[in-house]
Write a protein that holds these residues in place. Structure first.
Motif: not given
Length: 273
Positions: A92-106, A142-150, A130-135
């Motif tokens: 998985n060394e080709t994956l990049t990490r992006e730390v974001r605020s907890p905001w849901a996207t499509e 509390v201090k929460t982050r959404l960490i995305e990998y691509s 989708v609404f339950e997912f966003a919730a």
């Protein structure tokens, strides 16, 4: 006349439901609301006592005849990579990490639905819209982050982890990833990357949620070194996985009143009336 009253958290118990980990069992949870000015300190304190967060609720298993669910965390400074885990990092060394605020996207929701359909089609979250997912993503006091990998140079998401930042560690609240990439062991990789993040942040622990003896869904957590389990009111180093039992026992759980009275709660602020 104005009175100053303590704003102590109130605890409740859920009705018994089908256990998602052990067949033929019922689960019950002890829970409290997570809100107000003391939300962060309460989340820190109860996470250190085996609780988990789900949106604005903190909960811990409190089953009447079973004590199989054990909260697990990794001691970051003592963790050592296994040979298999080194291979997972390489894959998985080709994956990049992006730390974001907890905001849901499509895009996140599409990956989430694909993950559920591929890995947990019969699970309790299978019908989430989708609404339950966003919730689930956005309702956090509390201090929460959404960490995305691509994949490097590509836009499509490969994996996502909803993570709380505690005073003593990172708590992996929920993670999901492409289900057709099983050979890459993405679930293991996300934990390994959180260990690396915790090291950089000088946080001593990574909280993994619950480990259940003899549950195939939870078996992978026992593969991490420096693992601790919360048992009988204290954290202890994990021994061999086979040394733990999830056998039914009518005396395995203390009465609710005793459980609550034994909790260590943070100093709460007074509320004026």
């Amino acid at each position: 006349m104005r009175h100053t009253l303590p704003h102590a958290p109130q605890f409740y118990v859920t009705a018994p439901q089908t256990c998602p980990y052990l067949p033929g069992r019922l689960e019950r949870k002890l829970f409290t609301a997570l809100q107000g000015d003391d939300a962060t300190s309460l989340n820190d304190s109860l996470s250190q006592q085996g609780f988990r967060r789900s949106q604005n609720v903190l909960y811990r298993p409190s089953c009447t005849e079973c004590a199989g669910c054990l909260s697990a965390r990794i001691r970051v400074t003592d963790f050592e990579l296994s040979r298999t885990q080194r291979k997972t990092l390489k894959k998985n060394e080709t994956l990049t990490r992006e730390v974001r605020s907890p905001w849901a996207t499509e895009e996140q929701f599409a990956l989430f639905r694909s993950y559920l359909e591929g890995r947990h089609a019969d699970g309790g979250m299978a019908d989430m819209d989708v609404f339950e997912f966003a919730a689930m993503i956005e309702e956090t006091p509390v201090k929460t982050r959404l960490i995305e990998y691509s994949e490097a140079g590509e836009d499509p998401l490969t994996a996502v982890c909803l993570t709380d930042v505690l005073s003593d560690g990172l708590s992996m609240v929920y993670s999901f990833y492409k289900p057709d990439m099983a050979p890459r062991s993405l679930g293991t990789y996300l934990i390994l990357d959180h260990i690396e993040l915790a090291k950089k942040m000088e946080l001593p622990y990574v909280y993994l949620g619950y480990w259940v003896p003899h549950s195939a869904k939870m078996g992978y957590k026992a593969n991490f070194s420096a693992l601790e389990l919360y048992r009988n009111g204290a954290w202890e180093p994990m021994q061999k996985a086979d040394d733990y039992s999830a056998d039914l026992h009518p005396l395995s759980t203390d009465p609710i009143a005793e459980q609550v009275s034994n909790l260590r709660l943070p100093h709460v602020r007074a509320v004026r009336r």
